[in-house]
Design an enzyme around this catalytic site. Structure first.
Site, PDB file in Angstrom:
ATOM      1  N   GLN A 141      -3.237  -8.425  -5.098  1.00 11.67           N
ATOM      2  CA  GLN A 141      -3.402  -7.204  -4.253  1.00 11.67           C
ATOM      3  C   GLN A 141      -2.007  -6.404  -4.013  1.00 11.67           C
ATOM      4  O   GLN A 141      -1.205  -7.013  -3.625  1.00 11.67           O
ATOM      5  CB  GLN A 141      -4.472  -7.406  -3.115  1.00 11.67           C
ATOM      6  CG  GLN A 141      -4.445  -6.340  -2.181  1.00 11.67           C
ATOM      7  CD  GLN A 141      -5.237  -5.117  -2.672  1.00 11.67           C
ATOM      8  OE1 GLN A 141      -6.031  -5.319  -3.815  1.00 11.67           O
ATOM      9  NE2 GLN A 141      -5.139  -4.073  -2.236  1.00 11.67           N
ATOM     10  N   GLN A 144       0.558  -7.161  -1.071  1.00 17.29           N
ATOM     11  CA  GLN A 144       0.044  -8.585  -0.538  1.00 17.29           C
ATOM     12  C   GLN A 144       0.869  -9.765  -1.495  1.00 17.29           C
ATOM     13  O   GLN A 144       0.298 -10.572  -1.723  1.00 17.29           O
ATOM     14  CB  GLN A 144      -1.346  -8.870  -0.720  1.00 17.29           C
ATOM     15  CG  GLN A 144      -2.106  -8.147   0.438  1.00 17.29           C
ATOM     16  CD  GLN A 144      -3.360  -8.940   0.730  1.00 17.29           C
ATOM     17  OE1 GLN A 144      -4.114  -9.233  -0.123  1.00 17.29           O
ATOM     18  NE2 GLN A 144      -3.640  -9.113   2.036  1.00 17.29           N
ATOM     19  N   TYR A 147       0.843 -12.781   0.687  1.00 17.45           N
ATOM     20  CA  TYR A 147      -0.663 -13.381   0.877  1.00 17.45           C
ATOM     21  C   TYR A 147      -1.247 -13.898  -0.207  1.00 17.45           C
ATOM     22  O   TYR A 147      -1.761 -14.926  -0.650  1.00 17.45           O
ATOM     23  CB  TYR A 147      -1.346 -12.279   1.521  1.00 17.45           C
ATOM     24  CG  TYR A 147      -2.795 -12.680   2.043  1.00 17.45           C
ATOM     25  CD1 TYR A 147      -3.048 -13.056   3.199  1.00 17.45           C
ATOM     26  CD2 TYR A 147      -3.981 -12.246   1.141  1.00 17.45           C
ATOM     27  CE1 TYR A 147      -4.508 -13.272   3.830  1.00 17.45           C
ATOM     28  CE2 TYR A 147      -5.241 -12.823   1.547  1.00 17.45           C
ATOM     29  CZ  TYR A 147      -5.553 -13.399   2.800  1.00 17.45           C
ATOM     30  OH  TYR A 147      -6.806 -13.671   3.217  1.00 17.45           O
TER      31      TYR A 147
HETATM   32  N1  CAA Z   1      -2.473   0.129  -6.973  1.00 18.10           N
HETATM   33  C1  CAA Z   1      -1.780   1.256  -7.428  1.00 18.10           C
HETATM   34  N2  CAA Z   1      -1.146   1.879  -6.595  1.00 18.10           N
HETATM   35  C2  CAA Z   1      -1.568   2.014  -5.124  1.00 18.10           C
HETATM   36  C3  CAA Z   1      -2.408   0.953  -4.778  1.00 18.10           C
HETATM   37  C4  CAA Z   1      -3.160   0.063  -5.621  1.00 18.10           C
HETATM   38  N3  CAA Z   1      -4.025  -0.778  -5.215  1.00 18.10           N
HETATM   39  N4  CAA Z   1      -2.550   1.179  -3.424  1.00 18.10           N
HETATM   40  C5  CAA Z   1      -1.843   2.000  -3.072  1.00 18.10           C
HETATM   41  N5  CAA Z   1      -1.241   2.471  -4.007  1.00 18.10           N
HETATM   42  C6  CAA Z   1      -0.017   3.567  -4.226  1.00 18.10           C
HETATM   43  C7  CAA Z   1      -0.579   4.924  -3.322  1.00 18.10           C
HETATM   44  O1  CAA Z   1      -1.321   5.440  -4.208  1.00 18.10           O
HETATM   45  C8  CAA Z   1       0.549   5.559  -2.903  1.00 18.10           C
HETATM   46  O2  CAA Z   1       0.909   6.299  -4.056  1.00 18.10           O
HETATM   47  P1  CAA Z   1       1.789   7.475  -4.013  1.00 18.10           P
HETATM   48  O3  CAA Z   1       3.119   7.249  -2.897  1.00 18.10           O
HETATM   49  O4  CAA Z   1       2.404   8.004  -5.154  1.00 18.10           O
HETATM   50  O5  CAA Z   1       0.889   8.601  -3.374  1.00 18.10           O
HETATM   51  C9  CAA Z   1       1.444   4.448  -2.645  1.00 18.10           C
HETATM   52  O6  CAA Z   1       0.893   3.242  -3.305  1.00 18.10           O
HETATM   53  C10 CAA Z   1       1.590   4.054  -1.096  1.00 18.10           C
HETATM   54  O7  CAA Z   1       0.334   3.758  -0.713  1.00 18.10           O
HETATM   55  P2  CAA Z   1       0.062   3.591   0.742  1.00 18.10           P
HETATM   56  O8  CAA Z   1       0.262   5.049   1.374  1.00 18.10           O
HETATM   57  O9  CAA Z   1      -1.206   2.780   1.049  1.00 18.10           O
HETATM   58  O10 CAA Z   1       1.484   2.883   1.250  1.00 18.10           O
HETATM   59  P3  CAA Z   1       1.687   2.365   2.809  1.00 18.10           P
HETATM   60  O11 CAA Z   1       3.083   1.754   2.608  1.00 18.10           O
HETATM   61  O12 CAA Z   1       1.212   3.083   3.961  1.00 18.10           O
HETATM   62  O13 CAA Z   1       0.661   1.045   2.705  1.00 18.10           O
HETATM   63  C11 CAA Z   1      -0.317  -1.295   2.284  1.00 18.10           C
HETATM   64  C12 CAA Z   1       1.056   0.069   1.989  1.00 18.10           C
HETATM   65  C13 CAA Z   1       0.009  -1.125   3.606  1.00 18.10           C
HETATM   66  C14 CAA Z   1      -0.048  -2.160   1.315  1.00 18.10           C
HETATM   67  C15 CAA Z   1      -1.399  -0.371   2.341  1.00 18.10           C
HETATM   68  O14 CAA Z   1      -1.622  -0.057   0.873  1.00 18.10           O
HETATM   69  C16 CAA Z   1      -2.632  -1.460   2.508  1.00 18.10           C
HETATM   70  O15 CAA Z   1      -2.878  -1.741   3.588  1.00 18.10           O
HETATM   71  N6  CAA Z   1      -3.282  -1.757   1.300  1.00 18.10           N
HETATM   72  C17 CAA Z   1      -4.313  -2.761   1.663  1.00 18.10           C
HETATM   73  C18 CAA Z   1      -3.932  -4.130   1.315  1.00 18.10           C
HETATM   74  C19 CAA Z   1      -5.019  -5.275   1.421  1.00 18.10           C
HETATM   75  O16 CAA Z   1      -6.028  -4.927   0.707  1.00 18.10           O
HETATM   76  N7  CAA Z   1      -5.096  -6.135   2.457  1.00 18.10           N
HETATM   77  C20 CAA Z   1      -6.344  -6.861   2.538  1.00 18.10           C
HETATM   78  C21 CAA Z   1      -6.128  -7.495   3.914  1.00 18.10           C
HETATM   79  S1  CAA Z   1      -7.714  -8.341   4.113  1.00 18.10           S
HETATM   80  C22 CAA Z   1      -7.601  -9.717   3.267  1.00 18.10           C
HETATM   81  O17 CAA Z   1      -6.427 -10.050   3.067  1.00 18.10           O
HETATM   82  C23 CAA Z   1      -8.819 -10.688   3.456  1.00 18.10           C
HETATM   83  C24 CAA Z   1      -8.754 -11.126   2.063  1.00 18.10           C
HETATM   84  O18 CAA Z   1      -8.741 -12.492   1.587  1.00 18.10           O
HETATM   85  C25 CAA Z   1      -9.668 -10.042   1.018  1.00 18.10           C
END
Ligand code: CAA
Length: 240
Positions: A141, A144, A147
């Protein structure tokens, strides 16, 4: 005699649902928790399930607390390694501490709890260990690496320990939850979460109880031939 179970991170979220489900099945449950005393006290008052505080990432604390629980409640038959934390961020922003905390708690916790309890299960010829992995340990992911590595490690840990327990009546399995409606998932920024939910074929987040039911099955007498397996409960988000 009732089986004795420890559920780590067992007073909130998925862990709380697991504690309640096992209790419903006649198991004597002790819930471990790490932080919030007030919530743990409320949990015990509401459910009648004992809650004991320690950090599962602390090896000695696991050994000491499991020994004390065994003295008070009886030999530990079931361990559910559910305690987990996130420190999400892209690699560029992730500190060494973000990496280390997640490895220490999420993966180290499984090792520590197994060290404290697996030997006794083997001696008595019966045991159940269920490790809570993650869809993100299977599929990876964005944001992560810590994680995903720890959860992926849990899946390898499960398959290796399952081989050691197989002839001794001790099963070791994993559940890989998808995105479940808990505080951990609620912490994902709303626009990011919306995009994730849009990719879940079932069209919604999972409920903690949907994970607990899987855990209850893997802990039951009926599941004696199931070991080394990973049960994915993710609304179809990742199939393989
Ligand atoms: N794939 C490709 N690119 C991605 C992406 C993805 N999945 N997600 C984000 N991006 C890109 C965005 O499009 C953005 O690109 P640009 O700068 O070109 O626009 C860039 O990455 C930055 O994205 P963010 O604005 O989201 O960046 P950030 O630094 O503010 O945050 C992050 C980064 C904290 C990782 C945030 O994206 C986030 O929280 N993501 C979710 C992570 C997640 O799913 N965690 C699960 C938690 S729950 C859990 O873990 C339980 C379980 O077991 C399922």
């Amino acid at each position: 005699m009732a089986r004795i179970a420890i559920v780590t991170g067992g007073s909130r979220g998925i862990g709380e649902a697991i504690s309640l489900k096992l209790k419903e099945q006649g198991v004597t449950v002790v819930a471990n928790y790490a932080g919030n005393d007030e919530k743990a006290r409320e949990f015990t008052e509401r459910t009648g399930i004992a809650a004991v505080k320690w950090d599962v990432g602390d090896h000695q604390a696991c050994l000491d607390n499991c020994a004390r629980i065994a003295e008070e409640f009886g030999p530990i038959d079931i361990v559910v390694n559910n305690a987990g934390i996130t420190r999400d961020g892209t690699l560029a922003r992730m500190s060494y501490d973000d990496w280390d905390d997640v490895m220490r708690v999420n993966l180290g916790g499984c090792f520590n709890m197994a060290k404290a309890t697996f030997g006794g299960m083997v001696e008595r010829g019966w045991g159940r260990i269920v490790n809570i992995g993650s869809i993100n340990g299977q599929a990876g992911q964005y944001g992560q690496v810590n994680y995903a590595a720890a959860k992926s490690g849990i899946h390898g840990f499960t398959k290796a320990l399952a081989q050691e327990g197989a002839k001794k009546g001790v099963t070791v399995n994993a559940i890989a939850p998808g995105y479940i409606d808990t505080d951990m998932v609620a912490a994902v920024p709303a626009p990011v979460l919306e995009k994730i939910v849009a990719k879940i074929p079932v069209g919604r987040l999972g409920q903690a109880d949907e994970i607990a039911r899987g855990v209850a099955f893997l802990c039951s007498e009926d599941a004696g031939f199931v070991t080394g397996s990973t049960m994915s409960i993710n609304g179809g988000q990742h199939m393989y």
